[in-house]
Design an enzyme around this catalytic site. Sequence first.
Site, PDB file in Angstrom:
ATOM      1  N   LEU A  10       0.872  -1.172   0.000  1.00  0.00           N
ATOM      2  CA  LEU A  10       0.000   0.000   0.000  1.00  0.00           C
ATOM      3  C   LEU A  10       0.909   1.221   0.000  1.00  0.00           C
ATOM      4  O   LEU A  10       1.755   1.381   0.885  1.00  0.00           O
ATOM      5  CB  LEU A  10      -0.907   0.016   1.229  1.00  0.00           C
ATOM      6  CG  LEU A  10      -2.016   1.083   1.282  1.00  0.00           C
ATOM      7  CD1 LEU A  10      -3.118   0.653   2.255  1.00  0.00           C
ATOM      8  CD2 LEU A  10      -1.497   2.458   1.709  1.00  0.00           C
ATOM      9  N   ASN A  91       4.219   7.460   2.205  1.00  0.00           N
ATOM     10  CA  ASN A  91       5.001   8.386   1.389  1.00  0.00           C
ATOM     11  C   ASN A  91       4.366   9.767   1.276  1.00  0.00           C
ATOM     12  O   ASN A  91       5.075  10.766   1.137  1.00  0.00           O
ATOM     13  CB  ASN A  91       5.183   7.786  -0.010  1.00  0.00           C
ATOM     14  CG  ASN A  91       5.658   8.810  -1.017  1.00  0.00           C
ATOM     15  OD1 ASN A  91       6.811   9.214  -1.008  1.00  0.00           O
ATOM     16  ND2 ASN A  91       4.755   9.244  -1.903  1.00  0.00           N
ATOM     17  N   TYR A 156       6.639  21.600   8.705  1.00  0.00           N
ATOM     18  CA  TYR A 156       7.100  20.449   7.928  1.00  0.00           C
ATOM     19  C   TYR A 156       8.229  19.719   8.647  1.00  0.00           C
ATOM     20  O   TYR A 156       8.187  18.488   8.820  1.00  0.00           O
ATOM     21  CB  TYR A 156       7.562  20.898   6.537  1.00  0.00           C
ATOM     22  CG  TYR A 156       8.131  19.782   5.704  1.00  0.00           C
ATOM     23  CD1 TYR A 156       7.288  18.861   5.091  1.00  0.00           C
ATOM     24  CD2 TYR A 156       9.507  19.629   5.546  1.00  0.00           C
ATOM     25  CE1 TYR A 156       7.802  17.812   4.329  1.00  0.00           C
ATOM     26  CE2 TYR A 156      10.025  18.587   4.785  1.00  0.00           C
ATOM     27  CZ  TYR A 156       9.178  17.691   4.181  1.00  0.00           C
ATOM     28  OH  TYR A 156       9.688  16.654   3.430  1.00  0.00           O
ATOM     29  N   LYS A 160       8.230  15.875  10.280  1.00  0.00           N
ATOM     30  CA  LYS A 160       9.175  14.842   9.837  1.00  0.00           C
ATOM     31  C   LYS A 160      10.052  14.359  10.988  1.00  0.00           C
ATOM     32  O   LYS A 160      10.498  13.203  10.991  1.00  0.00           O
ATOM     33  CB  LYS A 160      10.023  15.364   8.685  1.00  0.00           C
ATOM     34  CG  LYS A 160       9.227  15.583   7.393  1.00  0.00           C
ATOM     35  CD  LYS A 160       8.511  14.299   6.954  1.00  0.00           C
ATOM     36  CE  LYS A 160       7.767  14.461   5.642  1.00  0.00           C
ATOM     37  NZ  LYS A 160       7.115  13.216   5.198  1.00  0.00           N
TER      38      LYS A 160
END
Length: 265
Positions: A10, A91, A156, A160
Amino acid sequence: MFSYRGSTALITGASKGLGKVFAKTLASRGMNLVLVARSANALTALAGDLGDRYGVLCIPLSVDLGDPGTPVSIHQELNRRGIQVDLLINNAGLGLSGNFLSHDLKSEQLAIQVNVQTVAALAHLFGQGMADRGIGGIINVASNASFQPLPHMATYAATKAFVLSFSEALQFELAGTGVHVMAACPGPTATSFFDGILTNLTPSDMDSPESVVHRTLKAFDRRKAVAYPGRASVRAATWLSRMLPRALIVRLAAMASRKMGLHTQ
């Protein structure tokens, strides 16, 4: 080594960029695919192309990963179809450049939802089945921004950092279960991530998505907990945050983001 042929992956953010290259690469290894993104037409075309070319099952799921209910909906839909996920590749990601207060709150919260909440939810929902079966893999795409605060991409980089820390902890918890978890920390990559962002980066400053995917899967096959699929200079930059004072790291990161033109958004 993980057995790709006949297994199912997936992939989120599968319609373009790294996700699309992951899909092509894994299909060429004989993996069936569940392709997840918002772009229905692009997903359908990609699924048809890969299915015809490699003779694998490709299921496109056009969904909004910014919706908190989407991970459960995906899990329920695949259960309904009797599809078992053996490899999860988180992703999909969102990033805003410029000053934090220059963006509306909903946009910042959306990035947190996609980069953090959705990653954790999918890992929980599909990781449980993998652990019960005693086999599986999870690749969470983090970033070289994971290692330090990054002014002008504050949210961001923070999201992460979560992905990196979460992946390392989850890999430790699942050691011995047959499920391998890995964070991939690429640097700037020549994908659509920078579309609509004013930046001084040129393609020569970035790695190709093909090289990033190749190096990521090579590290996964070697059972690494963290992959650094970028050029050597990107890996070297991650060492600074471990050696220098935090206040200096923030100033250096701000200088780097300004040099890339990210402060002008």
